[in-house]
Write an enzyme that holds these catalytic residues in place. Sequence first.
Site, PDB file in Angstrom:
ATOM      1  N   SER A  76       0.680  -1.087  -0.072  1.00 44.56           N
ATOM      2  CA  SER A  76      -0.044   0.144   0.042  1.00 44.56           C
ATOM      3  C   SER A  76       0.559   1.323   0.066  1.00 44.56           C
ATOM      4  O   SER A  76       1.672   1.611   0.786  1.00 44.56           O
ATOM      5  CB  SER A  76      -0.853   0.068   1.183  1.00 44.56           C
ATOM      6  OG  SER A  76      -1.408   1.270   1.465  1.00 44.56           O
ATOM      7  N   ASN A  77       0.586   2.092  -0.953  1.00 48.85           N
ATOM      8  CA  ASN A  77       1.217   3.433  -0.883  1.00 48.85           C
ATOM      9  C   ASN A  77       0.648   4.326   0.324  1.00 48.85           C
ATOM     10  O   ASN A  77       1.489   5.009   0.835  1.00 48.85           O
ATOM     11  CB  ASN A  77       1.068   4.246  -2.182  1.00 48.85           C
ATOM     12  CG  ASN A  77       1.320   3.411  -3.388  1.00 48.85           C
ATOM     13  OD1 ASN A  77       2.659   3.120  -3.298  1.00 48.85           O
ATOM     14  ND2 ASN A  77       0.636   3.177  -4.269  1.00 48.85           N
TER      15      ASN A  77
END
Length: 334
Positions: A76-77
């Site tokens: 996940s960014n």
Amino acid sequence: MTADYWPAKERLAQLPTPMHRLARFDQSLDARLWLKRDDLTGFVLSGNKVRKLEYVLAYAKRSGVTRIITCGGVQSNHCRATAFACAQLGLACHLVLRDTQGRNVGGNFLLDQMAGADCSIYSVKEFASGLPSLMSYWAGIYEAKGEVVLEVPTGASDGVGIWGYAAAAFELIEDFQREGISPEVVACATGSGGTQAGLALGFALAGYEVDLVGYAVCDDAAYFDRKVAADIADWRRRNPDVRLQAPLRYRTVDAYVGAGYAKPGEADLALALKVASTEGVLLDPVYTGKAFYGFTADVQNGLASNADAVFVHTGGGFGVFPYVNEFERRWSER
Ligand SMILES: *Cc1c(COP(=O)(O)O)cnc(C)c1O
């Protein structure tokens, strides 16, 4: 932007981000394409989540919070940006992560750990069936130790986080004025809906009417229409006195989701390579590659004919590293 309803924020993003034309890439198209470079909001603090975290973490600080708990896939960014933002602000951070079979090393996950985030990884099944209870389980553990916890939803997409993209809409309107354009379309990738909700809100607050299109990278259009409406409803509940100057206007396209979240198609990967080599811009396999593919396909089919169209580049650069095998296969086949 000077309106007195605007809440205080933490300064985390490098703003304003640039906006520029894709003049070589759009030569073969019947539209003028522009890129809003929200991949350049920072380095480890980069991409679209940083704009939302500016408001969410300011809210956390005002509320005396000492620890953030948030969630996402292992790559996940949003989780990586939250881990670094917390480190910058002196907050503790726990990430509740969904297993991404085969992609649990390197990329954003390496960075999460470097930023000192506490991480726990759950199977796809455990995560899908029990995310709220996993979050509150960890909140309980830290609260028992005297910490003050804020649970931040997926992508920081809620009535607080969307202020970040409402502000981005005002920044875009300034970009349009500077370049002397009035775009027919503004497009972005949509994963948890907050970017789309915030842009819709910001354009409505500013009284600016434009066709805002979110390109889904998972789920379907009906899901995002509900999710965007829910984020805006949450915002309204928190800000009952703020008036919109134009109707909310947004739609979601789900025709390019392909095999599903984080499963790019061959055409998405090919386009990412084309954009990297013709424009010197890095698209990622999970969000911007897929969404930009859909956007340019729609432009080829007459979206924004003989007009300006703006794609908001939401970042995700560290997401290329877990896909080294897919990209390497493309050179060996060349
Ligand atoms: C999270 C993310 C998106 C999607 O934004 P949402 O606000 O969650 O819909 C798009 N692009 C990148 C690179 C992201 O990390």
